[in-house]
Design an enzyme around this catalytic site. Structure first.
Site, PDB file in Angstrom:
ATOM      1  N   ARG A 117       0.834  -1.207   0.000  1.00  0.00           N
ATOM      2  CA  ARG A 117       0.000   0.000   0.000  1.00  0.00           C
ATOM      3  C   ARG A 117       0.865   1.252   0.000  1.00  0.00           C
ATOM      4  NH1 ARG A 117      -3.130   2.957   4.186  1.00  0.00           N
ATOM      5  NH2 ARG A 117      -4.944   3.853   3.148  1.00  0.00           N
TER       6      ARG A 117
ATOM      7  N   PRO B  79      -7.238   7.168  -4.681  1.00  0.00           N
ATOM      8  CA  PRO B  79      -8.638   6.730  -4.738  1.00  0.00           C
ATOM      9  C   PRO B  79      -9.238   6.577  -3.342  1.00  0.00           C
ATOM     10  CG  PRO B  79      -7.267   5.424  -6.213  1.00  0.00           C
ATOM     11  CD  PRO B  79      -6.337   6.230  -5.356  1.00  0.00           C
TER      12      PRO B  79
ATOM     13  N   HIS C  46       0.619   4.278  -2.707  1.00  0.00           N
ATOM     14  CA  HIS C  46       0.412   5.674  -2.326  1.00  0.00           C
ATOM     15  C   HIS C  46       1.577   6.559  -2.757  1.00  0.00           C
ATOM     16  CE1 HIS C  46      -3.137   5.575   0.663  1.00  0.00           C
ATOM     17  NE2 HIS C  46      -3.191   4.497  -0.107  1.00  0.00           N
ATOM     18  N   ASP C  47       2.738   5.981  -2.921  1.00  0.00           N
ATOM     19  CA  ASP C  47       3.860   6.735  -3.463  1.00  0.00           C
ATOM     20  C   ASP C  47       3.646   7.004  -4.953  1.00  0.00           C
ATOM     21  OD1 ASP C  47       6.401   8.002  -3.473  1.00  0.00           O
ATOM     22  OD2 ASP C  47       7.348   6.163  -4.179  1.00  0.00           O
TER      23      ASP C  47
ATOM     24  N   ASP D  74      -4.222 -14.332  -2.634  1.00  0.00           N
ATOM     25  CA  ASP D  74      -4.935 -15.247  -3.521  1.00  0.00           C
ATOM     26  C   ASP D  74      -6.055 -14.486  -4.220  1.00  0.00           C
ATOM     27  OD1 ASP D  74      -6.910 -14.964  -1.555  1.00  0.00           O
ATOM     28  OD2 ASP D  74      -6.331 -16.825  -0.537  1.00  0.00           O
TER      29      ASP D  74
ATOM     30  N   THR E 144      -8.891 -15.436   4.036  1.00  0.00           N
ATOM     31  CA  THR E 144      -7.437 -15.668   4.071  1.00  0.00           C
ATOM     32  C   THR E 144      -6.728 -14.311   4.113  1.00  0.00           C
ATOM     33  OG1 THR E 144      -7.456 -15.795   1.637  1.00  0.00           O
ATOM     34  CG2 THR E 144      -7.500 -17.887   2.851  1.00  0.00           C
TER      35      THR E 144
ATOM     36  N   SER F 223       8.510  10.013  -2.438  1.00  0.00           N
ATOM     37  CA  SER F 223       8.071  11.219  -1.720  1.00  0.00           C
ATOM     38  C   SER F 223       7.213  10.887  -0.507  1.00  0.00           C
ATOM     39  CB  SER F 223       7.308  12.152  -2.661  1.00  0.00           C
ATOM     40  OG  SER F 223       6.181  11.509  -3.222  1.00  0.00           O
TER      41      SER F 223
ATOM     42  N   GLY G 110       4.213  10.209  -9.233  1.00  0.00           N
ATOM     43  CA  GLY G 110       5.086   9.120  -9.658  1.00  0.00           C
ATOM     44  C   GLY G 110       5.794   8.420  -8.520  1.00  0.00           C
TER      45      GLY G 110
ATOM     46  N   HIS H 265      -6.281  -6.012  -2.196  1.00  0.00           N
ATOM     47  CA  HIS H 265      -7.113  -6.069  -0.997  1.00  0.00           C
ATOM     48  C   HIS H 265      -7.397  -7.499  -0.549  1.00  0.00           C
ATOM     49  CE1 HIS H 265      -8.827  -1.720  -1.574  1.00  0.00           C
ATOM     50  NE2 HIS H 265      -7.569  -1.743  -1.181  1.00  0.00           N
ATOM     51  N   THR H 266      -6.778  -8.454  -1.189  1.00  0.00           N
ATOM     52  CA  THR H 266      -6.851  -9.834  -0.705  1.00  0.00           C
ATOM     53  C   THR H 266      -6.020 -10.018   0.560  1.00  0.00           C
ATOM     54  OG1 THR H 266      -6.660 -12.157  -1.365  1.00  0.00           O
ATOM     55  CG2 THR H 266      -4.902 -10.697  -2.074  1.00  0.00           C
TER      56      THR H 266
ATOM     57  N   ASN I   3      -3.611   9.204   4.098  1.00  0.00           N
ATOM     58  CA  ASN I   3      -2.395   8.641   4.685  1.00  0.00           C
ATOM     59  C   ASN I   3      -2.334   8.721   6.211  1.00  0.00           C
ATOM     60  OD1 ASN I   3      -1.414   8.073   2.123  1.00  0.00           O
ATOM     61  ND2 ASN I   3      -0.202   9.944   1.976  1.00  0.00           N
TER      62      ASN I   3
END
Length: 319
Positions: free
Chosen positions: A63, A164, A67-68, A247, A242, A77, A73, A194-195, A95
């Site tokens: 994550r 987002p 977010h970087d 997965d 899980t 940062s 880009g 998000h798994t 953040n």
């Protein structure tokens, strides 16, 4: 019958071929082959220690990389601390009290500086650490193009604007990713991150209390963790089945309206991504291949190269 593990191995070969032929021309997988040959080993060993200690850390580093990259880009940062004269991105709304894993990046940087002083960027450390975290939790591998340099600036405004939201609808999500040069397919594949990981109550409360496109029993189970008016920072696994295994259960959850975030369930809610979600839920090799390709594509967003930026000695501060 072919096992999930075998399917992922099959996908690895395709991923490696894809990524090696579609990298940013200024980056190279062998960038540190001579200047810091132990770079990848150091990252791998440190990440193994961190994920063994706390499996969630694999998701946290992944994550952090996301977010970087979405803020001007993949330039490191997001790692910069605020000072009396400098405002970084850590206090941005998406953040604050949320992104984590900085101490793992610090540990990798310390070891690398001891091996190859002032050679490897923090941006590259984060890019490679994100891959290692996924692998350690059973996910796919991919070739990481290297040679990024570190930003001397950060953008609180861009962090508040570009990342987002877990409350976003499908059209907004598609627009967010398109602004970064990523397709709707890239978005749906990358959402598969998000798994793994945990979500704060604040980010999914409105979904479980107000939305109708959620399994009622699932919503009630989350309400035990996330009260209506308290417990903002209480955590729940994004994939209850899980949570520490990379997965395709995330997509299977969406088919039964068990997405934790409003934005997750938007991917399977009678819209343009329904068919792809079904495909990923049924074919883990397809998901692994698309996720890896999208990670390479995201990792190539606006890298600083050549004489641009710097190689930070400390990932938290500008030289």
């Amino acid at each position: 019958m072919v096992s999930i593990g075998q399917l992922i191995i099959i996908a690895f070969s395709a991923i490696s071929l894809f990524s090696s032929s579609n990298v940013n021309a200024q980056l190279s997988a062998n960038f540190y082959a001579k200047s810091c040959p132990n770079f990848q080993t150091i990252v791998r060993n440190t990440m193994r220690q961190a994920v063994t200690k706390e499996p969630r850390m694999g998701a946290s580093i992944l994550r952090l990389f996301f977010h970087d990259c979405f803020v001007n880009g993949c330039d490191g940062s997001v790692l910069l601390d605020d000072t009396t004269t400098f405002t970084g991105e850590k206090s941005a709304l998406p953040n604050k009290n949320s992104i984590r894993g900085f101490e793992v990046i610090d540990a990798i940087k310390t070891s690398i500086e001891a091996a190859c002083n002032a050679t490897v960027s923090c941006a590259d450390i984060l890019a490679l650490a994100a891959r290692e975290g996924v692998i350690l939790l059973g996910g796919p591998t991919w070739t990481v193009p290297l040679g990024r340099r570190d930003a001397r600036t950060a953008s609180l405004n861009a962090a508040n604007t570009n990342l987002p939201s877990p409350f976003a609808n499908l059209s907004t999500l598609i627009s967010n990713f398109a602004a970064q040069g990523l397709t709707a397919r890239d978005m749906t594949a990358l959402s598969g991150a998000h798994t793994i990981g945990q979500a704060r109550c604040l980010t999914f409360r409105t979904h479980i209390y107000n939305d109708t496109n959620i399994n009622s029993a699932f919503a009630n189970s989350l309400k035990a963790t996330c009260p209506f008016s308290s417990g903002d920072n209480n955590l729940a696994p994004i994939d209850l089945r899980t949570p520490n295994r990379f997965d395709n259960n995330y997509y299977q959850n969406l088919l039964t309206q068990r997405g934790v975030f409003h934005s997750d369930q938007e991917l399977f809610n009678g819209g343009s991504q329904d068919a792809l979600v079904r495909a990923y839920s049924n074919n883990i090799a397809l998901f692994a291949s698309d996720f890896a390709a999208a990670m390479v594509k995201m990792g190539n967003l606006s890298p600083l190269t050549g004489s641009n930026g710097e190689i930070r000695k400390n990932c938290r501060i500008i030289n």
